[in-house]
Design a protein around this motif. Structure first.
Motif, PDB file in Angstrom:
ATOM      1  N   CYS A  61     -40.164 -29.247  28.784  1.00 24.30           N
ATOM      2  CA  CYS A  61     -38.726 -29.086  28.570  1.00 24.30           C
ATOM      3  C   CYS A  61     -38.449 -28.084  27.458  1.00 24.30           C
ATOM      4  O   CYS A  61     -39.272 -27.865  26.576  1.00 24.30           O
ATOM      5  CB  CYS A  61     -38.100 -30.432  28.220  1.00 24.30           C
ATOM      6  N   ASN A  62     -37.278 -27.485  27.530  1.00 28.80           N
ATOM      7  CA  ASN A  62     -36.838 -26.506  26.545  1.00 28.80           C
ATOM      8  C   ASN A  62     -35.532 -26.968  25.924  1.00 28.80           C
ATOM      9  O   ASN A  62     -34.718 -27.607  26.584  1.00 28.80           O
ATOM     10  CB  ASN A  62     -36.630 -25.139  27.203  1.00 28.80           C
ATOM     11  N   GLY A  63     -35.354 -26.663  24.673  1.00 32.92           N
ATOM     12  CA  GLY A  63     -34.126 -26.981  23.958  1.00 32.92           C
ATOM     13  C   GLY A  63     -33.898 -25.927  22.905  1.00 32.92           C
ATOM     14  O   GLY A  63     -34.580 -24.903  22.875  1.00 32.92           O
ATOM     15  N   GLY A  64     -32.964 -26.165  22.037  1.00 32.35           N
ATOM     16  CA  GLY A  64     -32.662 -25.205  20.994  1.00 32.35           C
ATOM     17  C   GLY A  64     -32.211 -25.889  19.723  1.00 32.35           C
ATOM     18  O   GLY A  64     -31.816 -27.049  19.734  1.00 32.35           O
ATOM     19  N   GLN A  65     -32.289 -25.143  18.637  1.00 36.61           N
ATOM     20  CA  GLN A  65     -31.858 -25.636  17.344  1.00 36.61           C
ATOM     21  C   GLN A  65     -30.990 -24.610  16.632  1.00 36.61           C
ATOM     22  O   GLN A  65     -31.066 -24.437  15.430  1.00 36.61           O
ATOM     23  CB  GLN A  65     -33.074 -26.009  16.484  1.00 36.61           C
ATOM     24  N   GLY A  66     -30.169 -23.922  17.397  1.00 38.19           N
ATOM     25  CA  GLY A  66     -29.185 -23.017  16.796  1.00 38.19           C
ATOM     26  C   GLY A  66     -29.681 -21.606  16.597  1.00 38.19           C
ATOM     27  O   GLY A  66     -30.572 -21.123  17.281  1.00 38.19           O
ATOM     28  N   VAL A  67     -29.106 -20.970  15.606  1.00 37.66           N
ATOM     29  CA  VAL A  67     -29.330 -19.553  15.347  1.00 37.66           C
ATOM     30  C   VAL A  67     -30.421 -19.376  14.304  1.00 37.66           C
ATOM     31  O   VAL A  67     -30.477 -20.114  13.321  1.00 37.66           O
ATOM     32  CB  VAL A  67     -28.017 -18.901  14.853  1.00 37.66           C
ATOM     33  N   CYS A  68     -31.291 -18.399  14.527  1.00 34.82           N
ATOM     34  CA  CYS A  68     -32.268 -18.002  13.515  1.00 34.82           C
ATOM     35  C   CYS A  68     -31.597 -16.976  12.610  1.00 34.82           C
ATOM     36  O   CYS A  68     -30.719 -16.227  13.049  1.00 34.82           O
ATOM     37  CB  CYS A  68     -33.505 -17.376  14.155  1.00 34.82           C
ATOM     38  N   SER A  69     -32.004 -16.944  11.363  1.00 32.22           N
ATOM     39  CA  SER A  69     -31.434 -15.995  10.401  1.00 32.22           C
ATOM     40  C   SER A  69     -32.556 -15.445   9.540  1.00 32.22           C
ATOM     41  O   SER A  69     -33.715 -15.840   9.683  1.00 32.22           O
ATOM     42  CB  SER A  69     -30.404 -16.716   9.522  1.00 32.22           C
ATOM     43  N   ALA A  70     -32.202 -14.569   8.616  1.00 28.41           N
ATOM     44  CA  ALA A  70     -33.210 -14.027   7.706  1.00 28.41           C
ATOM     45  C   ALA A  70     -33.829 -15.152   6.878  1.00 28.41           C
ATOM     46  O   ALA A  70     -35.013 -15.114   6.543  1.00 28.41           O
ATOM     47  CB  ALA A  70     -32.580 -12.977   6.790  1.00 28.41           C
ATOM     48  N   ALA A  71     -33.055 -16.192   6.589  1.00 26.88           N
ATOM     49  CA  ALA A  71     -33.545 -17.323   5.791  1.00 26.88           C
ATOM     50  C   ALA A  71     -34.316 -18.337   6.636  1.00 26.88           C
ATOM     51  O   ALA A  71     -35.054 -19.153   6.106  1.00 26.88           O
ATOM     52  CB  ALA A  71     -32.376 -18.006   5.093  1.00 26.88           C
ATOM     53  N   CYS A  72     -34.118 -18.316   7.945  1.00 26.99           N
ATOM     54  CA  CYS A  72     -34.781 -19.298   8.823  1.00 26.99           C
ATOM     55  C   CYS A  72     -35.325 -18.581  10.047  1.00 26.99           C
ATOM     56  O   CYS A  72     -34.628 -18.396  11.036  1.00 26.99           O
ATOM     57  CB  CYS A  72     -33.803 -20.402   9.244  1.00 26.99           C
ATOM     58  N   ARG A  73     -36.597 -18.173   9.947  1.00 31.56           N
ATOM     59  CA  ARG A  73     -37.252 -17.504  11.062  1.00 31.56           C
ATOM     60  C   ARG A  73     -38.195 -18.480  11.764  1.00 31.56           C
ATOM     61  O   ARG A  73     -37.940 -19.673  11.803  1.00 31.56           O
ATOM     62  CB  ARG A  73     -38.011 -16.250  10.583  1.00 31.56           C
ATOM     63  N   ASP A  74     -39.307 -18.016  12.301  1.00 34.19           N
ATOM     64  CA  ASP A  74     -40.184 -18.810  13.155  1.00 34.19           C
ATOM     65  C   ASP A  74     -40.691 -20.107  12.516  1.00 34.19           C
ATOM     66  O   ASP A  74     -40.643 -21.156  13.146  1.00 34.19           O
ATOM     67  CB  ASP A  74     -41.371 -17.973  13.637  1.00 34.19           C
ATOM     68  N   ASN A  75     -41.185 -20.043  11.289  1.00 35.67           N
ATOM     69  CA  ASN A  75     -41.713 -21.262  10.665  1.00 35.67           C
ATOM     70  C   ASN A  75     -40.614 -22.300  10.484  1.00 35.67           C
ATOM     71  O   ASN A  75     -40.819 -23.486  10.740  1.00 35.67           O
ATOM     72  CB  ASN A  75     -42.379 -20.951   9.323  1.00 35.67           C
ATOM     73  N   CYS A  76     -39.459 -21.875  10.047  1.00 39.06           N
ATOM     74  CA  CYS A  76     -38.310 -22.768   9.862  1.00 39.06           C
ATOM     75  C   CYS A  76     -37.865 -23.337  11.202  1.00 39.06           C
ATOM     76  O   CYS A  76     -37.623 -24.542  11.342  1.00 39.06           O
ATOM     77  CB  CYS A  76     -37.180 -21.990   9.194  1.00 39.06           C
ATOM     78  N   CYS A  77     -37.767 -22.503  12.218  1.00 40.24           N
ATOM     79  CA  CYS A  77     -37.386 -22.933  13.565  1.00 40.24           C
ATOM     80  C   CYS A  77     -38.407 -23.936  14.096  1.00 40.24           C
ATOM     81  O   CYS A  77     -38.035 -24.969  14.659  1.00 40.24           O
ATOM     82  CB  CYS A  77     -37.286 -21.708  14.479  1.00 40.24           C
ATOM     83  N   ASN A  78     -39.688 -23.666  13.887  1.00 38.99           N
ATOM     84  CA  ASN A  78     -40.743 -24.567  14.337  1.00 38.99           C
ATOM     85  C   ASN A  78     -40.588 -25.942  13.683  1.00 38.99           C
ATOM     86  O   ASN A  78     -40.741 -26.972  14.335  1.00 38.99           O
ATOM     87  CB  ASN A  78     -42.111 -23.967  14.033  1.00 38.99           C
TER      88      ASN A  78
END
Length: 112
Positions: free
Chosen positions: A66-83
């Motif tokens: 399954c796929n989902g999302g957690q909003g927008v990535c930003s300069a402060a929140c990139r791949d590690n933060c999203c993960n």
């Protein structure tokens, strides 16, 4: 949908670990201590590949259907933060930022 496959190549297993992001190696090491993750740009879309040593009883790959999302990535929140957001929000979730035009979204893959 990303197809995650396990391939036995002698004493090393290779497993797909989702779409490329800045954390391919970290994702691989978290799932397989001693593993080495890298981004394969030769295929489209670029995919993260995890190579790790074979053990007496290899652990089958986690199949994220399954796929989902957690909003927008930003300069402060990139791949590690999203993960990290995906890991908290979904069962065995992994996350990565996907750039679409001028937007960057936090995408999650998880077991459902």
């Amino acid at each position: 949908m990303v197809d995650l496959k396990l391939v036995n190549a002698g004493s090393v297993y290779t497993e797909g670990a989702g779409l490329c992001g800045n954390d391919c190696n970290a994702r691989c090491k978290s799932r397989h201590p001693g593993g080495d993750g890298s981004c394969n740009y030769a295929i489209k879309p670029p995919m993260c590949t995890c190579n790790y040593p074979c053990g007496p009883t290899p652990v089958p790959p986690i199949i994220r259907k399954c796929n989902g999302g957690q909003g927008v990535c930003s300069a402060a929140c990139r791949d590690n933060c999203c993960n990290q957001k995906c890991a908290k929000a979904y069962k065995q979730g992994i996350g990565f930022c996907t750039d679409i035009g001028n937007n960057s979204l936090c995408n999650c893959q998880y077991v459902c």
